[in-house]
Motif scaffolding. Structure first.
Motif, PDB file in Angstrom:
ATOM      1  N   ASN A 141       0.814  -1.221   0.000  1.00 23.00           N
ATOM      2  CA  ASN A 141       0.000   0.000   0.000  1.00 23.00           C
ATOM      3  C   ASN A 141       0.844   1.265   0.000  1.00 23.00           C
ATOM      4  N   THR A 142       2.144   1.113  -0.182  1.00 24.44           N
ATOM      5  CA  THR A 142       3.157   2.182  -0.256  1.00 24.44           C
ATOM      6  C   THR A 142       3.458   2.800   1.104  1.00 24.44           C
ATOM      7  N   CYS A 190      -8.938  -0.975  -1.915  1.00 24.23           N
ATOM      8  CA  CYS A 190      -8.934   0.439  -2.301  1.00 24.23           C
ATOM      9  C   CYS A 190     -10.048   0.696  -3.310  1.00 24.23           C
ATOM     10  N   LEU A 195      -4.249   2.304  -5.544  1.00 24.13           N
ATOM     11  CA  LEU A 195      -3.089   1.420  -5.406  1.00 24.13           C
ATOM     12  C   LEU A 195      -2.911   0.627  -6.692  1.00 24.13           C
ATOM     13  N   ILE A 201       1.477   3.933  -6.330  1.00 20.95           N
ATOM     14  CA  ILE A 201       0.187   4.558  -6.077  1.00 20.95           C
ATOM     15  C   ILE A 201      -0.025   5.735  -7.018  1.00 20.95           C
ATOM     16  N   CYS A 206      -6.209   8.632  -4.474  1.00 15.49           N
ATOM     17  CA  CYS A 206      -6.280   8.221  -3.073  1.00 15.49           C
ATOM     18  C   CYS A 206      -7.370   9.019  -2.358  1.00 15.49           C
ATOM     19  N   CYS A 236      -6.852   0.823   3.423  1.00 20.27           N
ATOM     20  CA  CYS A 236      -5.784  -0.135   3.119  1.00 20.27           C
ATOM     21  C   CYS A 236      -5.068  -0.590   4.384  1.00 20.27           C
TER      22      CYS A 236
END
Length: 373
Positions: A141-142, A190, A195, A201, A206, A236
């Motif tokens: 999810n970074t 998400c 994502l 991403i 977002c 997330c």
């Protein structure tokens, strides 16, 4: 001169969850990320990510990087607050300066008392710096996940401090810590498809970005997927198996969150005036000033609509009576259609009779169709 061990010990005593050390060298690998279309918006909001690629641009005397991990989910947060707000934003003290700001100041004062000058590095690749310093790993999810603090969860915030002293670097942990058996739970969860997989991403899709940086009225196709979030998002993180243990860890409640619960409900946000905002909301939410009150109201109206709760209908009606901002009115109309029922339909019919705006007429007709479906 003080040792690494003494610095880390002091960081823990002050209240940080972990601390690590890294070399003060440029983050060349990040240039590729900044050249794609996803990050062009940052300059327009005053975030200079390019400058942050080289620590020398921020603090020319920098010789080492210290990364402090702040664990922001240490207290119990009322479910209603978590329903509408991302957890990390509930701990924002950039206005009150009574939380993380105080901890950072104490840490920097400690360094100064030992002959070390420092500078907090805003807009640096803080997650990569944390991995370089060995205090965290990345997730699909970074987000950054702590290696040893906060139950190994992603409920941490890295603070990058540049110093003019050579500390030996810790072993880096630049890797994904996601278990091999995880079936991409965060990516599947998400709803706006922000994502992209492989730790990438599209920030402009977002939900967090959309709640406080989104331009204009929220597009129709994103209104339902954005759900109940008024400010921020934790979807997330909520589904991530790496967070399960910390999510259910017993935590003590705090007066701060208890007092915020009532003040931050969507009906209060929708109808708030400047005084209410400045005394109840602004001290805890940094990104949107009262100049963006339309965005606050629009987000609250969307959350009301997605709740499908008829108790919100009178508040939406009052907002339509009181506010002229078309973005707010469009979302209130959409929310009435999303909730549906005879009461909402009657309000929409009255608005249609009074309306002379073509764009609004389209939204009214769509909302009335939803009421009748």
């Amino acid at each position: 001169m003080i040792t690494k061990e003494e610095v880390k010990q002091r960081a823990l005593e002050i209240g940080f969850a972990d601390a690590g050390f890294a070399q003060s060298t440029p983050f060349e690998s990040q240039r590729e990320f900044l050249t794609n279309d996803y990050y062009g918006w940052t300059q327009s909001v005053g975030i200079d990510l390019w400058k942050g690629l080289d620590p020398q641009n921020i603090f020319p005397d920098s010789r080492s990087i210290i990364v402090l991990l702040y664990s922001y989910f240490e207290s119990s947060i009322p479910p209603l607050l978590q329903k509408y707000y991302g957890r990390c934003y509930l701990n924002d003290d950039r206005v009150t300066r009574d939380g993380l700001f105080t901890l950072v100041k104490k840490f920097r004062d400690f360094l100064k008392s030992n002959g070390i000058n420092s500078k907090v590095a805003n807009y640096m690749p803080d997650k990569l710096a944390a991995m370089r310093a060995g205090v965290g790993t990345s997730g699909k999810n970074t987000l950054l996940y702590a290696r040893s603090a906060a139950g190994g969860s992603s409920f941490v915030f890295p603070v990058v401090v540049l110093v003019d002293y050579d500390f030996s670097p810790d072993a880096p942990s630049i890797e994904s810590g996601c278990p091999s058996w995880c079936r991409n739970a965060c990516i599947a969860a998400c709803p706006t498809k922000a994502l992209l997989g492989n730790g990438k991403i599209n920030p402009q899709r977002c939900i967090s970005y959309l709640t406080y940086y989104g331009e204009g009225v929220t597009p129709l196709e994103l209104r339902e997927p954005m759900g109940l979030y008024i400010y921020g998002c934790d979807r997330c993180q909520n589904v991530c198996p790496r967070n399960t243990s910390w999510l259910y860890e017993r935590k003590d409640s705090t007066e701060r969150f208890i007092s915020m619960e009532e003040d931050f409900m969507p009906e209060k946000i929708l109808l708030m005036d400047r005084e209410y905002f400045q005394t109840k909301i602004w001290p805890y939410m940094f990104y949107m000033s009262f100049n963006d009150v339309w965005r606050w109201r629009m987000n609250a109206a969307r959350a009301m609509g997605n709740s499908r709760d008829e108790r919100f209908i009178p508040y939406l009606e009052k907002a339509l009576e009181n506010f002229d901002d078309e973005r707010v009115r469009i979302m209130c109309i959409w929310a009435l259609g999303r909730i549906g029922g005879s009461s909402a339909l009657k309000i929409l019919e009255n608005i249609r009779l009074q309306n002379t705006n073509a764009d609004l007429a389209e939204e009214i007709n769509l909302a009335m169709e939803n009421c009748n479906s």
